[in-house]
Design a protein around this motif. Structure first.
Motif, PDB file in Angstrom:
ATOM      1  N   THR A   1       0.854  -1.189   0.000  1.00  0.00           N
ATOM      2  CA  THR A   1       0.000   0.000   0.000  1.00  0.00           C
ATOM      3  C   THR A   1       0.885   1.233   0.000  1.00  0.00           C
ATOM      4  OG1 THR A   1      -1.661  -1.201   1.253  1.00  0.00           O
ATOM      5  CG2 THR A   1      -1.878   1.200   1.181  1.00  0.00           C
ATOM      6  N   THR A   2       0.670   2.109  -0.954  1.00  0.00           N
ATOM      7  CA  THR A   2       1.422   3.353  -1.067  1.00  0.00           C
ATOM      8  C   THR A   2       0.460   4.514  -0.905  1.00  0.00           C
ATOM      9  OG1 THR A   2       2.934   2.294  -2.630  1.00  0.00           O
ATOM     10  CG2 THR A   2       2.981   4.689  -2.544  1.00  0.00           C
ATOM     11  N   VAL A   3       0.806   5.427   0.003  1.00  0.00           N
ATOM     12  CA  VAL A   3       0.021   6.636   0.233  1.00  0.00           C
ATOM     13  C   VAL A   3       0.791   7.784  -0.412  1.00  0.00           C
ATOM     14  CG1 VAL A   3      -0.923   8.198   1.982  1.00  0.00           C
ATOM     15  CG2 VAL A   3      -0.881   5.724   2.407  1.00  0.00           C
ATOM     16  N   VAL A   4       0.148   8.477  -1.333  1.00  0.00           N
ATOM     17  CA  VAL A   4       0.778   9.583  -2.049  1.00  0.00           C
ATOM     18  C   VAL A   4       0.115  10.881  -1.604  1.00  0.00           C
ATOM     19  CG1 VAL A   4       1.346  10.552  -4.308  1.00  0.00           C
ATOM     20  CG2 VAL A   4       1.189   8.053  -4.016  1.00  0.00           C
ATOM     21  N   LEU A   5       0.922  11.832  -1.152  1.00  0.00           N
ATOM     22  CA  LEU A   5       0.414  13.131  -0.718  1.00  0.00           C
ATOM     23  C   LEU A   5       0.366  14.098  -1.898  1.00  0.00           C
ATOM     24  CD1 LEU A   5       2.293  13.568   2.686  1.00  0.00           C
ATOM     25  CD2 LEU A   5       0.177  12.334   2.183  1.00  0.00           C
ATOM     26  N   VAL A   6      -0.329  15.210  -1.719  1.00  0.00           N
ATOM     27  CA  VAL A   6      -0.508  16.186  -2.801  1.00  0.00           C
ATOM     28  C   VAL A   6       0.815  16.786  -3.268  1.00  0.00           C
ATOM     29  CG1 VAL A   6      -2.896  16.751  -2.235  1.00  0.00           C
ATOM     30  CG2 VAL A   6      -1.044  18.039  -1.158  1.00  0.00           C
TER      31      VAL A   6
ATOM     32  N   GLY B   1       3.510  15.051  -3.655  1.00  0.00           N
ATOM     33  CA  GLY B   1       4.274  13.999  -4.299  1.00  0.00           C
ATOM     34  C   GLY B   1       4.999  13.061  -3.349  1.00  0.00           C
ATOM     35  N   THR B   2       5.029  13.397  -2.062  1.00  0.00           N
ATOM     36  CA  THR B   2       5.654  12.520  -1.075  1.00  0.00           C
ATOM     37  C   THR B   2       4.918  11.193  -1.036  1.00  0.00           C
ATOM     38  OG1 THR B   2       6.235  14.447   0.266  1.00  0.00           O
ATOM     39  CG2 THR B   2       6.302  12.306   1.365  1.00  0.00           C
ATOM     40  N   THR B   3       5.668  10.093  -1.003  1.00  0.00           N
ATOM     41  CA  THR B   3       5.035   8.785  -0.960  1.00  0.00           C
ATOM     42  C   THR B   3       5.485   8.030   0.285  1.00  0.00           C
ATOM     43  OG1 THR B   3       6.784   7.739  -2.252  1.00  0.00           O
ATOM     44  CG2 THR B   3       4.903   8.590  -3.467  1.00  0.00           C
ATOM     45  N   PHE B   4       4.568   7.274   0.844  1.00  0.00           N
ATOM     46  CA  PHE B   4       4.845   6.421   1.998  1.00  0.00           C
ATOM     47  C   PHE B   4       4.342   5.027   1.672  1.00  0.00           C
ATOM     48  CE2 PHE B   4       4.072  10.668   3.854  1.00  0.00           C
ATOM     49  CZ  PHE B   4       5.271  10.867   4.510  1.00  0.00           C
ATOM     50  N   ILE B   5       5.189   4.029   1.901  1.00  0.00           N
ATOM     51  CA  ILE B   5       4.759   2.645   1.772  1.00  0.00           C
ATOM     52  C   ILE B   5       4.414   2.175   3.176  1.00  0.00           C
ATOM     53  CG2 ILE B   5       5.410   0.313   1.067  1.00  0.00           C
ATOM     54  CD1 ILE B   5       7.405   1.619  -0.885  1.00  0.00           C
ATOM     55  N   VAL B   6       3.183   1.681   3.340  1.00  0.00           N
ATOM     56  CA  VAL B   6       2.682   1.346   4.678  1.00  0.00           C
ATOM     57  C   VAL B   6       2.197  -0.095   4.735  1.00  0.00           C
ATOM     58  CG1 VAL B   6       2.057   3.755   5.154  1.00  0.00           C
ATOM     59  CG2 VAL B   6       0.361   2.223   4.146  1.00  0.00           C
ATOM     60  N   THR B   7       2.089  -0.613   5.963  1.00  0.00           N
ATOM     61  CA  THR B   7       1.637  -1.995   6.162  1.00  0.00           C
ATOM     62  C   THR B   7       0.119  -2.124   6.093  1.00  0.00           C
ATOM     63  OG1 THR B   7       1.578  -1.721   8.568  1.00  0.00           O
ATOM     64  CG2 THR B   7       3.634  -2.538   7.604  1.00  0.00           C
ATOM     65  N   GLU B   8      -0.598  -1.034   6.303  1.00  0.00           N
ATOM     66  CA  GLU B   8      -2.067  -1.063   6.273  1.00  0.00           C
ATOM     67  C   GLU B   8      -2.559  -1.314   4.851  1.00  0.00           C
ATOM     68  OE1 GLU B   8      -0.806   1.175   9.846  1.00  0.00           O
ATOM     69  OE2 GLU B   8      -0.300   1.384   7.746  1.00  0.00           O
ATOM     70  N   THR B   9      -3.738  -1.913   4.747  1.00  0.00           N
ATOM     71  CA  THR B   9      -4.365  -2.100   3.434  1.00  0.00           C
ATOM     72  C   THR B   9      -5.045  -0.794   3.024  1.00  0.00           C
ATOM     73  OG1 THR B   9      -6.494  -2.790   4.347  1.00  0.00           O
ATOM     74  CG2 THR B   9      -4.851  -4.532   3.958  1.00  0.00           C
ATOM     75  N   ILE B  10      -5.446  -0.725   1.763  1.00  0.00           N
ATOM     76  CA  ILE B  10      -6.194   0.452   1.291  1.00  0.00           C
ATOM     77  C   ILE B  10      -7.440   0.656   2.149  1.00  0.00           C
ATOM     78  CG2 ILE B  10      -7.685   1.271  -0.579  1.00  0.00           C
ATOM     79  CD1 ILE B  10      -5.653   0.367  -2.563  1.00  0.00           C
ATOM     80  N   GLU B  11      -8.150  -0.417   2.402  1.00  0.00           N
ATOM     81  CA  GLU B  11      -9.387  -0.324   3.190  1.00  0.00           C
ATOM     82  C   GLU B  11      -9.112   0.223   4.589  1.00  0.00           C
ATOM     83  OE1 GLU B  11      -8.451  -3.131   1.516  1.00  0.00           O
ATOM     84  OE2 GLU B  11      -9.884  -2.997  -0.145  1.00  0.00           O
ATOM     85  N   GLU B  12      -8.014  -0.204   5.207  1.00  0.00           N
ATOM     86  CA  GLU B  12      -7.684   0.285   6.554  1.00  0.00           C
ATOM     87  C   GLU B  12      -7.336   1.766   6.539  1.00  0.00           C
ATOM     88  OE1 GLU B  12      -5.865  -3.695   8.704  1.00  0.00           O
ATOM     89  OE2 GLU B  12      -4.585  -2.582   7.310  1.00  0.00           O
ATOM     90  N   VAL B  13      -6.600   2.210   5.527  1.00  0.00           N
ATOM     91  CA  VAL B  13      -6.252   3.639   5.425  1.00  0.00           C
ATOM     92  C   VAL B  13      -7.521   4.458   5.202  1.00  0.00           C
ATOM     93  CG1 VAL B  13      -4.950   5.385   4.145  1.00  0.00           C
ATOM     94  CG2 VAL B  13      -3.919   3.141   4.579  1.00  0.00           C
ATOM     95  N   ILE B  14      -8.394   3.995   4.318  1.00  0.00           N
ATOM     96  CA  ILE B  14      -9.646   4.708   4.066  1.00  0.00           C
ATOM     97  C   ILE B  14     -10.487   4.766   5.340  1.00  0.00           C
ATOM     98  CG2 ILE B  14     -11.851   4.589   2.819  1.00  0.00           C
ATOM     99  CD1 ILE B  14     -10.201   3.513   0.412  1.00  0.00           C
ATOM    100  N   ASP B  15     -10.544   3.657   6.087  1.00  0.00           N
ATOM    101  CA  ASP B  15     -11.291   3.648   7.355  1.00  0.00           C
ATOM    102  C   ASP B  15     -10.702   4.633   8.355  1.00  0.00           C
ATOM    103  OD1 ASP B  15     -13.048   1.766   6.389  1.00  0.00           O
ATOM    104  OD2 ASP B  15     -12.103   0.065   7.433  1.00  0.00           O
ATOM    105  N   GLU B  16      -9.363   4.722   8.424  1.00  0.00           N
ATOM    106  CA  GLU B  16      -8.707   5.682   9.329  1.00  0.00           C
ATOM    107  C   GLU B  16      -9.072   7.117   8.943  1.00  0.00           C
ATOM    108  OE1 GLU B  16      -6.706   5.526  12.097  1.00  0.00           O
ATOM    109  OE2 GLU B  16      -7.204   3.403  12.152  1.00  0.00           O
ATOM    110  N   ILE B  17      -9.068   7.407   7.651  1.00  0.00           N
ATOM    111  CA  ILE B  17      -9.419   8.753   7.177  1.00  0.00           C
ATOM    112  C   ILE B  17     -10.872   9.070   7.500  1.00  0.00           C
ATOM    113  CG2 ILE B  17      -9.711  10.196   5.121  1.00  0.00           C
ATOM    114  CD1 ILE B  17      -7.194   8.785   3.984  1.00  0.00           C
ATOM    115  N   ALA B  18     -11.774   8.107   7.243  1.00  0.00           N
ATOM    116  CA  ALA B  18     -13.196   8.319   7.519  1.00  0.00           C
ATOM    117  C   ALA B  18     -13.422   8.528   9.018  1.00  0.00           C
ATOM    118  CB  ALA B  18     -14.018   7.131   7.023  1.00  0.00           C
ATOM    119  N   GLU B  19     -12.730   7.748   9.858  1.00  0.00           N
ATOM    120  CA  GLU B  19     -12.870   7.899  11.308  1.00  0.00           C
ATOM    121  C   GLU B  19     -12.346   9.258  11.768  1.00  0.00           C
ATOM    122  OE1 GLU B  19     -10.858   5.886  15.172  1.00  0.00           O
ATOM    123  OE2 GLU B  19     -11.668   4.490  13.677  1.00  0.00           O
TER     124      GLU B  19
END
Length: 100
Positions: A28-33, A35-53
């Motif tokens: 899972t790669t999180v890309v910021l506006v 251009g910074t990128t972070f490779i994380v252990t969380e799945t896409i669904e987990e990151v989306i859930d964290e953002i929604a929460e």
């Protein structure tokens, strides 16, 4: 801020308002506006859930706050008329009925 985990196990916080996209390839790669990128252990669904929460917490906090309404000010004591003013922004007074 939301907490995410790098592949080496270290935890970091990121402002979810700056997330442009999240992709899985297979990590899972999180890309910021910016251009910074972070490779994380969380799945896409987990990151989306964290953002929604996070967003739900922000809205809940805003709804729980109590704001005192400003006292009403009689029109005659407000001074000269100001046009184009929103939420008490500063504006230079213009004469009524004429142009300056």
């Amino acid at each position: 801020m939301i907490l995410l985990t790098r592949l080496n196990g270290s935890t970091f916080a990121v402002n979810p308002d700056l997330v442009e996209r999240i992709q899985e390839q297979p990590d899972t790669t999180v890309v910021l506006v910016d251009g910074t990128t972070f490779i994380v252990t969380e799945t896409i669904e987990e990151v989306i859930d964290e953002i929604a929460e996070y967003r739900a917490r922000v809205i809940a906090l805003a709804h729980s706050m109590h704001f005192d309404a400003p006292a009403a000010v009689p029109a005659s004591s407000r001074g000269p008329r100001r046009f184009g003013v929103v939420d008490g922004a500063k504006a230079s007074p213009r004469p009524i009925g004429g142009r300056s």
